[in-house]
Design a protein around this motif. Structure first.
Motif, PDB file in Angstrom:
ATOM      1  N   HIS A  46      23.261 -59.220  36.385  1.00 19.58           N
ATOM      2  CA  HIS A  46      24.545 -58.573  36.126  1.00 19.58           C
ATOM      3  C   HIS A  46      24.348 -57.105  35.778  1.00 19.58           C
ATOM      4  O   HIS A  46      23.447 -56.767  35.011  1.00 19.58           O
ATOM      5  N   VAL A  47      25.189 -56.248  36.336  1.00 22.32           N
ATOM      6  CA  VAL A  47      25.162 -54.824  36.012  1.00 22.32           C
ATOM      7  C   VAL A  47      25.312 -54.666  34.496  1.00 22.32           C
ATOM      8  O   VAL A  47      26.112 -55.336  33.865  1.00 22.32           O
ATOM      9  N   GLY A  48      24.512 -53.759  33.934  1.00 22.99           N
ATOM     10  CA  GLY A  48      24.606 -53.456  32.507  1.00 22.99           C
ATOM     11  C   GLY A  48      23.729 -54.322  31.635  1.00 22.99           C
ATOM     12  O   GLY A  48      23.843 -54.299  30.416  1.00 22.99           O
ATOM     13  N   THR A  49      22.839 -55.111  32.257  1.00 22.39           N
ATOM     14  CA  THR A  49      21.935 -55.977  31.492  1.00 22.39           C
ATOM     15  C   THR A  49      20.492 -55.661  31.880  1.00 22.39           C
ATOM     16  O   THR A  49      20.239 -54.851  32.765  1.00 22.39           O
ATOM     17  N   CYS A  50      19.563 -56.331  31.241  1.00 20.93           N
ATOM     18  CA  CYS A  50      18.151 -56.065  31.542  1.00 20.93           C
ATOM     19  C   CYS A  50      17.678 -56.773  32.807  1.00 20.93           C
ATOM     20  O   CYS A  50      16.521 -56.637  33.199  1.00 20.93           O
ATOM     21  N   VAL A  51      18.563 -57.503  33.464  1.00 20.51           N
ATOM     22  CA  VAL A  51      18.249 -58.105  34.762  1.00 20.51           C
ATOM     23  C   VAL A  51      19.384 -57.706  35.713  1.00 20.51           C
ATOM     24  O   VAL A  51      20.288 -58.472  36.000  1.00 20.51           O
ATOM     25  N   GLU A  52      19.314 -56.437  36.153  1.00 21.51           N
ATOM     26  CA  GLU A  52      20.345 -55.911  37.047  1.00 21.51           C
ATOM     27  C   GLU A  52      19.760 -55.264  38.294  1.00 21.51           C
ATOM     28  O   GLU A  52      20.321 -55.365  39.368  1.00 21.51           O
ATOM     29  N   LEU A  53      18.640 -54.597  38.156  1.00 17.90           N
ATOM     30  CA  LEU A  53      18.004 -53.918  39.284  1.00 17.90           C
ATOM     31  C   LEU A  53      17.107 -54.895  40.037  1.00 17.90           C
ATOM     32  O   LEU A  53      16.562 -55.834  39.448  1.00 17.90           O
ATOM     33  N   GLU A  54      16.935 -54.665  41.331  1.00 19.69           N
ATOM     34  CA  GLU A  54      16.136 -55.591  42.127  1.00 19.69           C
ATOM     35  C   GLU A  54      14.729 -55.817  41.564  1.00 19.69           C
ATOM     36  O   GLU A  54      14.275 -56.969  41.505  1.00 19.69           O
ATOM     37  N   PRO A  55      14.009 -54.784  41.103  1.00 21.79           N
ATOM     38  CA  PRO A  55      12.682 -55.053  40.522  1.00 21.79           C
ATOM     39  C   PRO A  55      12.743 -55.953  39.276  1.00 21.79           C
ATOM     40  O   PRO A  55      11.841 -56.757  39.048  1.00 21.79           O
ATOM     41  N   GLN A  56      13.813 -55.848  38.499  1.00 17.30           N
ATOM     42  CA  GLN A  56      13.964 -56.718  37.329  1.00 17.30           C
ATOM     43  C   GLN A  56      14.224 -58.162  37.770  1.00 17.30           C
ATOM     44  O   GLN A  56      13.697 -59.101  37.170  1.00 17.30           O
ATOM     45  N   ILE A  57      15.038 -58.320  38.796  1.00 18.37           N
ATOM     46  CA  ILE A  57      15.319 -59.664  39.313  1.00 18.37           C
ATOM     47  C   ILE A  57      14.037 -60.270  39.876  1.00 18.37           C
ATOM     48  O   ILE A  57      13.724 -61.437  39.628  1.00 18.37           O
ATOM     49  N   GLU A  58      13.288 -59.468  40.633  1.00 18.81           N
ATOM     50  CA  GLU A  58      12.008 -59.927  41.188  1.00 18.81           C
ATOM     51  C   GLU A  58      11.069 -60.361  40.055  1.00 18.81           C
ATOM     52  O   GLU A  58      10.393 -61.386  40.165  1.00 18.81           O
ATOM     53  N   ARG A  59      11.029 -59.580  38.981  1.00 17.75           N
ATOM     54  CA  ARG A  59      10.150 -59.911  37.859  1.00 17.75           C
ATOM     55  C   ARG A  59      10.587 -61.217  37.204  1.00 17.75           C
ATOM     56  O   ARG A  59       9.736 -62.064  36.880  1.00 17.75           O
ATOM     57  N   LEU A  60      11.884 -61.391  37.007  1.00 19.50           N
ATOM     58  CA  LEU A  60      12.366 -62.646  36.418  1.00 19.50           C
ATOM     59  C   LEU A  60      11.958 -63.832  37.294  1.00 19.50           C
ATOM     60  O   LEU A  60      11.489 -64.856  36.784  1.00 19.50           O
ATOM     61  N   LEU A  61      12.114 -63.693  38.596  1.00 19.61           N
ATOM     62  CA  LEU A  61      11.722 -64.782  39.497  1.00 19.61           C
ATOM     63  C   LEU A  61      10.216 -65.043  39.415  1.00 19.61           C
ATOM     64  O   LEU A  61       9.780 -66.196  39.404  1.00 19.61           O
ATOM     65  N   ALA A  62       9.437 -63.988  39.339  1.00 20.20           N
ATOM     66  CA  ALA A  62       7.980 -64.132  39.280  1.00 20.20           C
ATOM     67  C   ALA A  62       7.525 -64.800  37.974  1.00 20.20           C
ATOM     68  O   ALA A  62       6.510 -65.490  37.953  1.00 20.20           O
ATOM     69  N   GLU A  63       8.281 -64.594  36.904  1.00 20.86           N
ATOM     70  CA  GLU A  63       7.858 -65.077  35.593  1.00 20.86           C
ATOM     71  C   GLU A  63       8.553 -66.362  35.156  1.00 20.86           C
ATOM     72  O   GLU A  63       8.414 -66.790  34.014  1.00 20.86           O
ATOM     73  N   THR A  64       9.306 -66.968  36.067  1.00 21.59           N
ATOM     74  CA  THR A  64       9.937 -68.252  35.772  1.00 21.59           C
ATOM     75  C   THR A  64       9.539 -69.261  36.852  1.00 21.59           C
ATOM     76  O   THR A  64       9.153 -68.894  37.958  1.00 21.59           O
ATOM     77  N   GLU A  65       9.669 -70.508  36.498  1.00 24.41           N
ATOM     78  CA  GLU A  65       9.232 -71.606  37.368  1.00 24.41           C
ATOM     79  C   GLU A  65      10.209 -71.799  38.535  1.00 24.41           C
ATOM     80  O   GLU A  65      11.405 -72.039  38.314  1.00 24.41           O
TER      81      GLU A  65
END
Length: 189
Positions: A46-65
């Protein structure tokens, strides 16, 4: 989804490494709770959060099961930062288990990004627009959904600008008609 209203206005989406670890741990914990109730978990960037930019989303996916944490791809929030939701869908189809179909006003987005207009103001002033009027090629996105075999939930959504001249019902009817016609065209092809 992380909550953008949680952040101070001058530090939207800013977390340190400990904060990021907390996001990953809480996301994993929430996904486990969902699974224990027979539900599928889907994280919504979501815009305005720490998971908004594509690299942040990629990182979340990489660090979760992968089998535990799915992703809700919101085409509008993804395109807000000039990322390509269709490309992202194709690259991460195996993690995407929900779709929010939305579009972004390209001219206003350029101004928002160039002038650093706060996301709250951008949403209030109408950065999100009808599906057939924005920068996301909704027809190409729908084609990618079909080509990748997506069969999960799809929500047609539009954030309503303050003072918008149309009613939510009128906007919903227009978007419904657009999607219905698009799907009818694709069914004939």
């Amino acid at each position: 989804m992380d909550e953008s209203e949680f952040y101070p206005k001058d530090r939207m989406g800013v977390v340190d490494e400990a904060g990021w670890r907390s996001v990953v741990e809480q996301t994993t914990g929430a996904a486990r709770i969902a699974r224990s109730h027979g539900l599928e978990f889907s994280f919504h960037p979501h815009v305005g959060t720490c998971v908004e930019l594509e690299p942040q989303i990629e990182r979340l996916l990489a660090e979760t099961e992968p089998g535990l944490v799915g992703l809700c791809l919101d085409t509008g929030h993804h395109a807000y930062w000039k990322a390509d939701p269709t490309d992202f869908l194709v690259r991460h189809r195996d993690r995407i288990n929900a779709i929010h179909l939305k579009n972004v006003d390209g001219a206003y987005r350029e101004r928002v990004l160039a002038e650093g207009i706060h996301s709250d103001r951008a949403f209030e002033e109408g950065i999100m627009t009808d599906l057939d009027r924005g920068v996301v090629d909704i027809a190409a996105f729908v084609d990618a959904l079909r080509q990748t075999g997506y069969d999960g939930p799809l929500v047609v959504e539009q954030d309503l600008a303050r003072g918008h001249p149309d009613t939510p019902e009128t906007i919903a009817e227009r978007n419904f008609r657009f999607v219905s016609e698009l799907l009818a065209e694709r069914a004939k092809a």
